[in-house]
Design a protein around this motif. Structure first.
Motif, PDB file in Angstrom:
ATOM      1  N   SER A  56      30.965  38.100  56.918  1.00 29.87           N
ATOM      2  CA  SER A  56      31.580  38.692  55.728  1.00 29.87           C
ATOM      3  C   SER A  56      30.691  39.788  55.146  1.00 29.87           C
ATOM      4  CB  SER A  56      31.860  37.618  54.675  1.00 29.87           C
ATOM      5  OG  SER A  56      32.856  36.725  55.127  1.00 29.87           O
ATOM      6  N   GLU A 100      31.384  43.840  55.075  1.00 29.92           N
ATOM      7  CA  GLU A 100      31.251  44.539  53.790  1.00 29.92           C
ATOM      8  C   GLU A 100      30.240  45.686  53.888  1.00 29.92           C
ATOM      9  OE1 GLU A 100      30.329  43.501  49.071  1.00 29.92           O
ATOM     10  OE2 GLU A 100      30.470  41.878  50.560  1.00 29.92           O
ATOM     11  N   ALA A 130      31.867  48.509  55.819  1.00 33.15           N
ATOM     12  CA  ALA A 130      32.826  49.242  54.980  1.00 33.15           C
ATOM     13  C   ALA A 130      32.107  50.188  54.018  1.00 33.15           C
ATOM     14  CB  ALA A 130      33.693  48.250  54.203  1.00 33.15           C
ATOM     15  N   LYS A 131      30.947  49.785  53.570  1.00 32.19           N
ATOM     16  CA  LYS A 131      30.180  50.579  52.612  1.00 32.19           C
ATOM     17  C   LYS A 131      29.710  51.901  53.230  1.00 32.19           C
ATOM     18  CE  LYS A 131      26.538  49.675  49.199  1.00 32.19           C
ATOM     19  NZ  LYS A 131      27.407  49.405  48.052  1.00 32.19           N
ATOM     20  N   MET A 141      38.818  39.912  55.935  1.00 29.14           N
ATOM     21  CA  MET A 141      37.930  40.868  55.264  1.00 29.14           C
ATOM     22  C   MET A 141      38.239  42.337  55.553  1.00 29.14           C
ATOM     23  SD  MET A 141      35.540  39.733  53.163  1.00 29.14           S
ATOM     24  CE  MET A 141      34.187  40.894  53.298  1.00 29.14           C
ATOM     25  N   LYS A 167      41.098  43.624  53.509  1.00 27.55           N
ATOM     26  CA  LYS A 167      40.721  43.621  52.099  1.00 27.55           C
ATOM     27  C   LYS A 167      39.867  44.826  51.740  1.00 27.55           C
ATOM     28  CE  LYS A 167      38.144  40.711  48.810  1.00 27.55           C
ATOM     29  NZ  LYS A 167      37.376  39.453  48.660  1.00 27.55           N
ATOM     30  N   LEU A 168      39.011  45.265  52.683  1.00 22.17           N
ATOM     31  CA  LEU A 168      38.085  46.373  52.430  1.00 22.17           C
ATOM     32  C   LEU A 168      38.588  47.703  52.998  1.00 22.17           C
ATOM     33  CD1 LEU A 168      34.782  44.433  53.214  1.00 22.17           C
ATOM     34  CD2 LEU A 168      35.671  45.059  50.955  1.00 22.17           C
ATOM     35  N   ASP A 169      39.835  47.698  53.458  1.00 21.53           N
ATOM     36  CA  ASP A 169      40.486  48.915  53.951  1.00 21.53           C
ATOM     37  C   ASP A 169      39.796  49.521  55.174  1.00 21.53           C
ATOM     38  OD1 ASP A 169      42.596  50.717  53.814  1.00 21.53           O
ATOM     39  OD2 ASP A 169      41.462  52.164  52.623  1.00 21.53           O
TER      40      ASP A 169
END
Length: 371
Positions: free
Chosen positions: A206, A210, A213-214, A240, A243-245
């Motif tokens: 996860s 994330e 995605a950043k 995930m 959710k984070l595109d």
């Protein structure tokens, strides 16, 4: 010496780290010790042709395979030692027989919220039983030995650290462009960051997603490819990316057969393993062997394996994971430096060395040599 081995997890079609350890250790033990007699206890016959010093014995039991079937064999077969490559020894086994058990990690104890009922209770119990009752323990890292001794201080004198290895004939820098092209076509791959491991919370996927995605806008189309079969509590992980595109750029490939892994590692920009807990971390070693730089979590066995040949991150810091991935992917000089360091470090490990040390440990346990 007549050596019995629990080979129940050695010959499956979808082997993960523990199963690969079992198979490679068995192969190298048999190959390098022709004067020993090896009895391989299996659930199904493997169909392999073994040298004259090894043969399989099938134990046909749908349940309680270890605790009844294997236990019974310790009384029937005249073994000098029984080797358990993964945690679970027969509680009702012959008491006068010597037992050596490999402990890969104590993750169930340290991350109990990240294991699945009832698996975690059985594994936790059998691991603790083995630590207390086996004549010898093999820890696959200093980290695992430290955890064993913290749990049971009396186990320190019977625990030996023996690192895992990798197949040098498979994982090396000579992987062909043709193999890479075939893998790219088969799995529809472009440029990517790679993760290899079971999809479960303790792998810290996860935070990895994330972190990806950043930095995604700065990666110029580099995808995140996740290789590994589903473990437990994986549902949130699979959700995930949406959710984070970044759903289109995070690819879950599931289990990938061993034959494709070398080219998959080689073609990756980097390999990342930010696990909250690891006993050893075989995918990282395989990646290093082909020259693909790695980003790994601090504070576990991964630090031992990598040392200064990869970038270390705080596994609980999304920003740190993101920063180190971006640095290694986008800065060519840093990438080239860690590629060379990874190859050099990987040469410190081999399955042959691991098996030879394991066999010597057997001698110590049965009293040929002093511990």
């Amino acid at each position: 010496m007549k050596i019995g081995i629990d080979a129940s997890r050695s010959f499956g079609s979808q082997r993960t780290g523990t199963e690969n350890y079992s198979l490679k250790t068995i192969e190298e033990l048999i190959k390098n010790h022709p004067d020993d007699d090896f009895v391989l206890y299996t659930r199904e016959f493997s169909g392999r042709s073994w040298p004259v010093n090894a043969h399989e014995k099938r134990i046909v039991l749908p349940r309680l395979w270890t605790q009844l079937g294997l236990a019974l064999k310790t009384y029937i077969d005249r073994l000098d030692i029984l080797f358990i490559p993964s945690h679970t020894m027969p509680i009702l086994g012959k008491k006068s027989l010597k037992y050596v058990v490999t402990i890969h990690d104590l993750g169930v104890q340290f991350l109990p919220q990240y294991d699945k009922f009832p698996h975690k209770y059985y594994l936790d119990f059998t691991t603790k039983y083995a630590i207390r009752n086996a004549d010898g323990l093999i820890a696959v890292s200093q980290t695992t030995k430290k955890d064993i001794v913290n749990f049971c201080p009396q186990a320190v004198s019977k625990t030996k650290v023996i690192y895992e290895g990798f197949d040098e004939e498979v994982f090396n820098t000579k992987i062909s462009k043709k193999s890479i092209a075939e893998v790219k076509k088969k799995f529809e791959l472009k440029d990517y960051i790679l993760f290899v491991g079971t999809i479960q919370p303790r792998k810290n996927l996860s935070r990895l997603i994330e972190a990806y995605a950043k930095i995604f806008p700065k990666l110029e189309g580099v995808d995140l490819v996740i290789v590994g079969k589903k473990g437990w509590n994986y549902e949130d992980i699979l959700r995930m990316p949406k959710k984070l595109d970044v759903k289109k750029n995070v690819k879950f490939l599931g289990y990938v057969p061993d034959e494709f892994l070398p080219a998959m590692y080689k073609n990756a920009k980097i390999t990342v393993l930010p696990s909250l807990y690891e006993g050893f971390g075989l995918p990282i070693l395989e990646s290093m062997a082909v020259g693909t730089p790695v980003v790994v979590a601090k504070g576990s066995s991964l630090t031992e394996v990598v040392e200064k040949s990869g970038l270390l991150v705080n596994p609980k810091s999304v920003d740190d994971i993101a920063e180190k991935m971006l640095q290694l992917v986008t800065k060519k000089s840093i990438h080239a430096r860690y590629s060379k360091l990874a190859i050099k470090r990987s040469k410190d490990f081999s399955w042959k060395t691991s098996a030879i040390k394991t066999r010597k440990f057997f001698d110590q346990i049965v009293g040929v040599y002093e511990l």
